[in-house]
Design an enzyme around this catalytic site. Sequence first.
Site, short mmCIF file in Angstrom:
data_model
loop_
_atom_site.label_atom_id
_atom_site.label_comp_id
_atom_site.label_asym_id
_atom_site.label_seq_id
_atom_site.Cartn_x
_atom_site.Cartn_y
_atom_site.Cartn_z
CD GLU A 81 31.88 47.63 43.36
OE1 GLU A 81 30.88 47.90 44.02
OE2 GLU A 81 33.03 47.86 43.75
CB CYS A 95 38.94 51.63 36.38
SG CYS A 95 39.82 50.76 37.68
CB CYS A 102 41.78 40.24 44.89
SG CYS A 102 43.56 40.23 44.50
CB CYS A 106 46.85 44.23 49.47
SG CYS A 106 47.72 43.50 48.08
CB CYS A 109 43.17 46.30 48.79
SG CYS A 109 42.14 46.06 47.34
N GLY A 155 40.65 42.57 41.68
CA GLY A 155 41.42 41.39 41.30
C GLY A 155 42.78 41.66 40.69
CD GLU A 156 47.92 40.89 40.00
OE1 GLU A 156 48.02 41.82 40.81
OE2 GLU A 156 48.42 40.95 38.85
CB SER A 187 47.55 48.02 37.91
OG SER A 187 48.06 48.18 39.22
CB SER A 210 50.24 47.67 43.44
OG SER A 210 49.17 48.06 42.63
CG HIS A 212 51.03 50.12 47.56
ND1 HIS A 212 50.81 51.24 46.79
CD2 HIS A 212 50.16 49.18 47.08
CE1 HIS A 212 49.86 50.99 45.91
NE2 HIS A 212 49.45 49.76 46.06
CB CYS A 327 42.51 53.56 44.07
SG CYS A 327 42.86 54.50 42.61
N1 SAH Z 1 45.54 43.82 41.75
C1 SAH Z 1 46.13 44.82 40.93
C2 SAH Z 1 45.10 45.60 40.19
C3 SAH Z 1 44.17 46.42 41.07
S1 SAH Z 1 44.72 48.02 40.95
C4 SAH Z 1 47.02 45.72 41.74
O1 SAH Z 1 46.95 45.66 42.96
O2 SAH Z 1 47.83 46.42 41.16
C5 SAH Z 1 44.07 48.83 42.28
C6 SAH Z 1 45.05 49.89 42.73
O3 SAH Z 1 44.50 50.57 43.86
C7 SAH Z 1 46.35 49.26 43.19
O4 SAH Z 1 47.45 50.09 42.96
C8 SAH Z 1 46.07 49.13 44.65
O5 SAH Z 1 47.24 48.91 45.36
C9 SAH Z 1 45.39 50.44 44.94
N2 SAH Z 1 44.66 50.44 46.22
C10 SAH Z 1 44.24 49.37 46.92
N3 SAH Z 1 43.62 49.78 48.05
C11 SAH Z 1 43.67 51.13 48.05
C12 SAH Z 1 43.19 52.13 48.93
N4 SAH Z 1 42.54 51.81 50.03
N5 SAH Z 1 43.42 53.42 48.62
C13 SAH Z 1 44.05 53.74 47.47
N6 SAH Z 1 44.52 52.85 46.59
C14 SAH Z 1 44.34 51.55 46.88
FE1 SF4 Z 2 44.25 42.34 45.06
FE2 SF4 Z 2 45.33 44.54 44.01
FE3 SF4 Z 2 43.63 44.71 46.10
FE4 SF4 Z 2 46.05 43.68 46.45
S1 SF4 Z 2 45.57 45.78 45.85
S2 SF4 Z 2 44.15 42.81 47.24
S3 SF4 Z 2 46.39 42.64 44.54
S4 SF4 Z 2 43.16 44.01 44.04
#
Ligand code: SAH
Ligand code: SF4
Length: 335
Positions: A81, A95, A102, A106, A109, A155-156, A187, A210, A212, A327
């Site tokens: 997506e 985006c 991934c 986390c 996510c 993904g990362e 990111s 990220s 958190h 996000c």
């Molecule tokens: N894997 C990388 C790139 C993805 S960015 C990373 O984690 O940074 C996606 C962003 O959305 C990250 O900052 C992630 O932590 C955030 N995110 C993940 N789950 C979320 C949620 N449920 N609500 C809001 N932000 C979230």
């Molecule tokens: Fe992967 Fe980023 Fe989601 Fe964590 S927040 S599971 S690193 S996509």
Amino acid sequence: MDLDKLKEVLAGEPKFRLKQAYQAIFTDLIADWRDNTTLPPKLREKLDVECPLELKATLFGSKNSESLKILLELADGGKVESVLLKHADGRRTVCVSAQVGCPLGCKFCATGMLGFKRNLSTDEIVAQVLFFSRYLKRNETEHDRVTNVVFMGMGEPLLNYDSMMEAVRILNSKDAFNIGARRISISTAGIIPGVEKLMREDLQINLAISLHAATDELRSELMPINNKYPLEDLMKVVARFARAKNREVMFEYLLIKGINDRREDALALVDLMRIELFMVNLIRYNPTGVYGPSNSAEIARFKNILSENGINVTQRYSFGQDINAACGQLANKNQ
Ligand code: SAH
Ligand code: SF4
């Protein structure tokens, strides 16, 4: 779309043919070689067979939506997506995803819950931006174009470094999208070797972390990758990045009710942020079934503690919850 194949087909042709082909793909934004007028007809026919430009994607959202999402179908049947964000100030941000699923898992996510399928190729990353570039040209004013790209989809990106970086070069290239490096952001959940590599690149690209959570205990619980790359090491390398590049680094901090939004969490975050080039971007947690979002009063209180302590803090405007495009919500749910 296969850019290596394109180079292969044009290898025996004069050099300027490749430039013309790039112009057709990235500037004229054609989706069919028959719409091209600069290459010889025979070559167009060959490209039509060997290098088709069609992208298969399903679009969610409508012309008037402030955000649009696509589910892009990959050649092997995989799907990713991507989201177009139409900002009120005219920016058009795509985006993009860097992987199918991934591996980092986390807890908050939706993508993390999918598990990992594979890395995307450079072309598959570029195709996401290309789709929306074509869309804007067709549906908005003639001059509307993608102005910014953020690697904040599925993904990362730093675990798919080479393909990601090659895609960045194409986004940045004057012969292709011509998007300034300062308008491209990566990111990461905190892959230290990736940040070190990025520091050595000659591009002034933006880095977002990220975060958190501001303690190892909580962060490791939410983001298992913190066990491998703990906070102290991560913060050191990011500080080096910020100084080496003289660029602001954005720390993403999503607010989860009762988990990381307490006063002590804010104060722990203040301690980590005492570096001039660091700034915090607060994100309301978009529910994915596990936790609850902090309410507006809790977010305001958290934000105030940061500002009162002199930390540069902004709050992210949330796009696209209605189409599961916000996000952390990207998980191919609409298919
Ligand atoms: N894997 C990388 C790139 C993805 S960015 C990373 O984690 O940074 C996606 C962003 O959305 C990250 O900052 C992630 O932590 C955030 N995110 C993940 N789950 C979320 C949620 N449920 N609500 C809001 N932000 C979230
Ligand atoms: Fe992967 Fe980023 Fe989601 Fe964590 S927040 S599971 S690193 S996509």
